[in-house]
Design a protein around this motif. Structure first.
Motif, mmCIF file in Angstrom:
data_model
loop_
_atom_site.group_PDB
_atom_site.id
_atom_site.type_symbol
_atom_site.label_atom_id
_atom_site.label_comp_id
_atom_site.label_asym_id
_atom_site.label_seq_id
_atom_site.Cartn_x
_atom_site.Cartn_y
_atom_site.Cartn_z
ATOM 1 N N ARG A 189 0.826 -1.200 0.000
ATOM 2 C CA ARG A 189 0.000 0.000 0.000
ATOM 3 C C ARG A 189 0.865 1.256 0.000
ATOM 4 O O ARG A 189 0.863 2.039 0.930
ATOM 5 C CB ARG A 189 -0.969 0.001 1.201
ATOM 6 N N LEU A 190 1.595 1.423 -1.111
ATOM 7 C CA LEU A 190 2.525 2.545 -1.219
ATOM 8 C C LEU A 190 1.850 3.837 -0.785
ATOM 9 O O LEU A 190 0.814 4.215 -1.300
ATOM 10 C CB LEU A 190 3.003 2.675 -2.671
ATOM 11 N N ALA A 191 2.393 4.512 0.168
ATOM 12 C CA ALA A 191 1.742 5.667 0.786
ATOM 13 C C ALA A 191 2.170 6.955 0.113
ATOM 14 O O ALA A 191 3.328 7.149 -0.226
ATOM 15 C CB ALA A 191 2.089 5.738 2.278
ATOM 16 N N GLY A 192 1.203 7.858 -0.083
ATOM 17 C CA GLY A 192 1.521 9.159 -0.638
ATOM 18 C C GLY A 192 1.674 10.193 0.454
ATOM 19 O O GLY A 192 1.529 9.921 1.633
ATOM 20 N N SER A 193 1.947 11.410 0.030
ATOM 21 C CA SER A 193 2.162 12.487 0.990
ATOM 22 C C SER A 193 0.854 13.049 1.517
ATOM 23 O O SER A 193 0.836 13.761 2.504
ATOM 24 C CB SER A 193 2.942 13.617 0.306
ATOM 25 N N GLY A 194 -0.251 12.741 0.784
ATOM 26 C CA GLY A 194 -1.534 13.324 1.174
ATOM 27 C C GLY A 194 -1.784 14.643 0.487
ATOM 28 O O GLY A 194 -2.829 15.226 0.625
ATOM 29 N N HIS A 195 -0.812 15.124 -0.285
ATOM 30 C CA HIS A 195 -0.973 16.388 -1.005
ATOM 31 C C HIS A 195 -0.982 16.076 -2.494
ATOM 32 O O HIS A 195 0.048 15.931 -3.122
ATOM 33 C CB HIS A 195 0.159 17.353 -0.671
ATOM 34 N N GLY A 196 -2.212 15.975 -3.073
ATOM 35 C CA GLY A 196 -2.300 15.653 -4.482
ATOM 36 C C GLY A 196 -1.726 14.284 -4.781
ATOM 37 O O GLY A 196 -0.622 14.173 -5.294
ATOM 38 N N PRO A 197 -2.425 13.199 -4.444
ATOM 39 C CA PRO A 197 -1.854 11.869 -4.532
ATOM 40 C C PRO A 197 -1.584 11.386 -5.945
ATOM 41 O O PRO A 197 -0.872 10.417 -6.130
ATOM 42 C CB PRO A 197 -2.917 10.995 -3.868
ATOM 43 N N VAL A 198 -2.140 12.002 -6.982
ATOM 44 C CA VAL A 198 -1.891 11.529 -8.332
ATOM 45 C C VAL A 198 -0.458 11.847 -8.725
ATOM 46 O O VAL A 198 -0.018 12.993 -8.659
ATOM 47 C CB VAL A 198 -2.874 12.182 -9.326
ATOM 48 N N ARG A 199 0.292 10.824 -9.120
ATOM 49 C CA ARG A 199 1.693 10.978 -9.484
ATOM 50 C C ARG A 199 1.892 10.620 -10.955
ATOM 51 O O ARG A 199 1.292 9.678 -11.457
ATOM 52 C CB ARG A 199 2.553 10.034 -8.640
ATOM 53 N N PRO A 200 2.776 11.308 -11.688
ATOM 54 C CA PRO A 200 2.980 10.999 -13.091
ATOM 55 C C PRO A 200 3.880 9.802 -13.329
ATOM 56 O O PRO A 200 3.892 9.258 -14.412
ATOM 57 C CB PRO A 200 3.625 12.283 -13.632
ATOM 58 N N ASP A 201 4.658 9.393 -12.345
ATOM 59 C CA ASP A 201 5.624 8.319 -12.535
ATOM 60 C C ASP A 201 4.906 6.977 -12.630
ATOM 61 O O ASP A 201 4.305 6.519 -11.667
ATOM 62 C CB ASP A 201 6.611 8.292 -11.365
ATOM 63 N N PRO A 202 4.932 6.294 -13.805
ATOM 64 C CA PRO A 202 4.210 5.035 -13.947
ATOM 65 C C PRO A 202 4.797 3.912 -13.117
ATOM 66 O O PRO A 202 4.209 2.854 -12.997
ATOM 67 C CB PRO A 202 4.319 4.744 -15.446
ATOM 68 N N GLN A 203 5.982 4.118 -12.547
ATOM 69 C CA GLN A 203 6.604 3.081 -11.729
ATOM 70 C C GLN A 203 6.115 3.117 -10.286
ATOM 71 O O GLN A 203 6.437 2.235 -9.499
ATOM 72 C CB GLN A 203 8.135 3.241 -11.756
ATOM 73 N N GLU A 204 5.363 4.144 -9.921
ATOM 74 C CA GLU A 204 4.892 4.266 -8.548
ATOM 75 C C GLU A 204 3.410 3.947 -8.461
ATOM 76 O O GLU A 204 2.647 4.138 -9.395
ATOM 77 C CB GLU A 204 5.123 5.697 -8.039
ATOM 78 N N GLY A 205 2.997 3.479 -7.286
ATOM 79 C CA GLY A 205 1.584 3.352 -6.981
ATOM 80 C C GLY A 205 0.887 2.213 -7.691
ATOM 81 O O GLY A 205 1.483 1.241 -8.131
ATOM 82 N N ILE A 206 -0.411 2.345 -7.797
ATOM 83 C CA ILE A 206 -1.268 1.309 -8.364
ATOM 84 C C ILE A 206 -1.901 1.819 -9.650
ATOM 85 O O ILE A 206 -2.070 3.022 -9.844
ATOM 86 C CB ILE A 206 -2.359 0.909 -7.361
ATOM 87 N N PRO A 207 -2.281 0.922 -10.575
ATOM 88 C CA PRO A 207 -2.937 1.362 -11.812
ATOM 89 C C PRO A 207 -4.243 2.084 -11.511
ATOM 90 O O PRO A 207 -5.020 1.672 -10.655
ATOM 91 C CB PRO A 207 -3.181 0.049 -12.557
ATOM 92 N N ALA A 208 -4.481 3.160 -12.252
ATOM 93 C CA ALA A 208 -5.688 3.953 -12.047
ATOM 94 C C ALA A 208 -5.967 4.772 -13.296
ATOM 95 O O ALA A 208 -5.072 5.044 -14.098
ATOM 96 C CB ALA A 208 -5.527 4.876 -10.840
ATOM 97 N N ALA A 209 -7.224 5.169 -13.462
ATOM 98 C CA ALA A 209 -7.594 6.130 -14.488
ATOM 99 C C ALA A 209 -7.462 7.530 -13.905
ATOM 100 O O ALA A 209 -7.788 7.757 -12.742
ATOM 101 C CB ALA A 209 -9.020 5.888 -14.958
ATOM 102 N N ILE A 210 -6.985 8.466 -14.714
ATOM 103 C CA ILE A 210 -6.748 9.830 -14.229
ATOM 104 C C ILE A 210 -7.374 10.827 -15.195
ATOM 105 O O ILE A 210 -7.164 10.751 -16.411
ATOM 106 C CB ILE A 210 -5.246 10.117 -14.083
ATOM 107 N N VAL A 211 -8.152 11.752 -14.658
ATOM 108 C CA VAL A 211 -8.677 12.891 -15.412
ATOM 109 C C VAL A 211 -7.812 14.088 -15.050
ATOM 110 O O VAL A 211 -7.754 14.498 -13.888
ATOM 111 C CB VAL A 211 -10.161 13.160 -15.076
ATOM 112 N N ASP A 212 -7.133 14.649 -16.036
ATOM 113 C CA ASP A 212 -6.135 15.690 -15.754
ATOM 114 C C ASP A 212 -6.725 17.084 -15.556
ATOM 115 O O ASP A 212 -6.142 17.908 -14.840
ATOM 116 C CB ASP A 212 -5.104 15.742 -16.889
ATOM 117 N N ALA A 213 -7.871 17.364 -16.195
ATOM 118 C CA ALA A 213 -8.458 18.705 -16.104
ATOM 119 C C ALA A 213 -9.925 18.620 -16.505
ATOM 120 O O ALA A 213 -10.346 17.649 -17.142
ATOM 121 C CB ALA A 213 -7.709 19.674 -17.025
#
Length: 499
Positions: free
Chosen positions: A113-137
């Motif tokens: 359960r890779l933990a984020g900072s809690g400030h804007g959890p969406v990260r651009p690095d595809p090597q981090e975190g879990i797969p997810a869909a992202i709406v950028d704007a």
């Protein structure tokens, strides 16, 4: 002496460890141990169970309290059924023969359960975190990326997402035009799901739950392999339900049931008019009205072919909306099909609602749940007062899950008895951008994302000690006992799923 055991099923890819051996169960479920050693099995950091090494072990053998977890009394902890559910939710074998296969990548997202900072959890690095869909704007279509979830805290539960419906609500929020939410920063969309508990203080690990999520840049939604949800936004599921169908009737089902049964207080024998009847909510509304004792049910929408499918669902008549038709012309055709109407479920607003008001019986109840036909409608004051009409709105987004529980219980019970017809299309997370565009064009089925597996998941297992589902309540005097999601391009076939 080094010995070889087998976890029957087989269960493949499960991490095991003893004081002298460690690794993952192989393609036959085999693991290694030495005499008198205890074997611990896990998925990442999530413990599955512990048992003395043996040539043959089952899931029931390794669950704590069955074989030698001295720190846990027998009969406590997740239990074999919940652990089996947990493993089935992570299964990638695509078979129904009882075998379970975990891929190597399963162990990091499920356990660490890779933990984020809690400030804007969406990260651009595809090597981090879990797969997810992202709406950028606002206005952007989703793209496939990764998200780092915040650390789980008391009062929240980590859920492995098994089935997440794609709702019109998700599209309108992402468009930036929704009346109650607009997100300028990137976020993970998705408003509901059915899944399996990975980590929680309140719910057993491995238990199946229905979850609602108010997606935002700070709170990733359900279009991901995992989601972090507040405990009060979860409901345990009854046994024996199909996870995909259960998810499909969540948002759409409550938007049909609650306006009809709770807001409008539908009574046996009354006439019901459903505006936007060929959408997800509308088709369920036809069935809810019929099963709740309505005397006459009429569906209204633009798509003639889709309207014909309403008759087997319980509609007594259907009315096709025509381009360029006046309020008076439509009202005349509605009256011919329905007679005076006691309850209107309005999923379109605009001109169709204006026509429906003309055919309302005295003291009729009208509940609006969406407005794809227009943001305004003319309501003559004399008509409103003269017929003493009740006109109200329902917004599922602003309704706490605890208030939806009676409706969901009814819907789940009806599903368990095969009394609801719901057509679904399932697809993997990577196809969400394509399905997003199809949703905007009103596909003829409920779209459901399977983030972890493109194959249809198995049904929620039935525990031997609990094989019944609480029957759906039937209104006094009521009758005894395919989806087409809405469009937001102006097609009045369905509403906003009661956003």
């Amino acid at each position: 002496m080094l010995r070889e055991g087998r976890l029957v099923g087989p269960v493949v890819g499960l991490r095991y460890q003893t004081p002298t051996c460690s690794g993952f169960t192989d393609g036959e479920g085999r693991f290694e141990y030495r005499d008198d050693e205890v074997v611990t099995f896990s998925v990442g950091a999530v413990p599955v169970g512990t048992a003395p090494g043996a040539e043959r072990l089952t899931v029931a053998d390794i669950v704590g309290g069955v074989h030698g977890d001295p720190g846990r009394p027998a009969g406590t902890g997740p239990g074999p059924a919940n652990i089996a559910r947990f493993l089935q939710a992570l299964d990638r074998s695509g078979t129904s023969d009882g075998s379970i296969t975990l891929r190597s990548g399963t162990h990091e997202p499920a356990g660490d359960r890779l933990a984020g900072s809690g400030h804007g959890p969406v990260r651009p690095d595809p090597q981090e975190g879990i797969p997810a869909a992202i709406v950028d704007a606002p206005g952007a279509e989703p793209r496939l990326g990764t998200v780092v979830l915040p650390s789980r805290t008391p009062g929240s539960t980590l859920v492995a997402v098994v089935a997440a419906p794609l709702n019109p609500l998700d599209l309108v929020i992402a468009s930036g035009t929704f009346h109650s939410a607009r997100h300028e920063a990137p976020y993970v969309p998705g408003s509901e799901c059915v899944g399996v508990v990975l980590d929680s203080d309140r719910y057993p690990i491995g238990s199946w739950v229905y979850a609602e999520c108010h997606a935002s840049p700070a709170t990733p939604g359900t279009f991901a392999t995992q989601v972090l949800v507040a405990d009060e936004d979860l409901l345990p599921l009854p046994d024996g339900l199909d996870p995909v169908l259960t998810a499909a009737v969540g948002n759409s089902g409550t938007a049909a049931f609650m306006p009809l049964i709770e807001n409008a207080a539908l009574r046996p024998g009354e006439t019901v008019l459903v505006l936007g009847a060929t959408g997800a909510v509308g088709k369920l509304a036809i069935q809810v009205a019929r099963r709740s004792g309505a005397g006459h049910v009429v569906g209204v929408a633009r798509d003639r072919a889709a309207l014909d499918h309403l008759l087997p669902l319980g509609a007594d008549a259907v009315v096709e909306l025509r381009t360029g038709e006046s309020v008076e012309e439509l009202a005349a055709r509605l009256l011919a099909a329905s007679g005076p109407v006691d309850v209107v479920l309005d999923g379109v607003y605009g001109l169709p609602l204006e026509a429906a008001l003309q055919v309302c019986a005295p003291r009729a109840r009208v509940v609006n749940i969406g407005n794809p036909a227009g943001a305004t409608a003319q309501v003559p004051a004399g008509l409103l007062r003269g017929k003493q009409l009740t006109l109200s709105g329902f917004a599922g987004l602003h309704t706490p899950l605890r208030d939806k529980q009676p409706a969901l219980t009814w819907l789940w019970s009806a599903l368990a008895r095969d009394e609801l017809q719901v057509e679904v299309r399932t697809f993997p997370l990577e196809e969400l951008p394509t399905m997003w565009r199809e949703q905007a064009g009103s596909p003829h089925a409920k779209c459901v994302v399977l983030p972890g597996n493109a194959d249809r998941p198995r049904s929620v297992p039935i525990r031997p000690e609990q094989t019944t589902v609480t029957p759906a309540p039937v209104l006094p005097g009521s009758a005894p006992a395919c989806d087409r999601p809405a469009s937001f391009a102006g097609s009045p076939d369905a509403g906003e799923s009661a956003a």
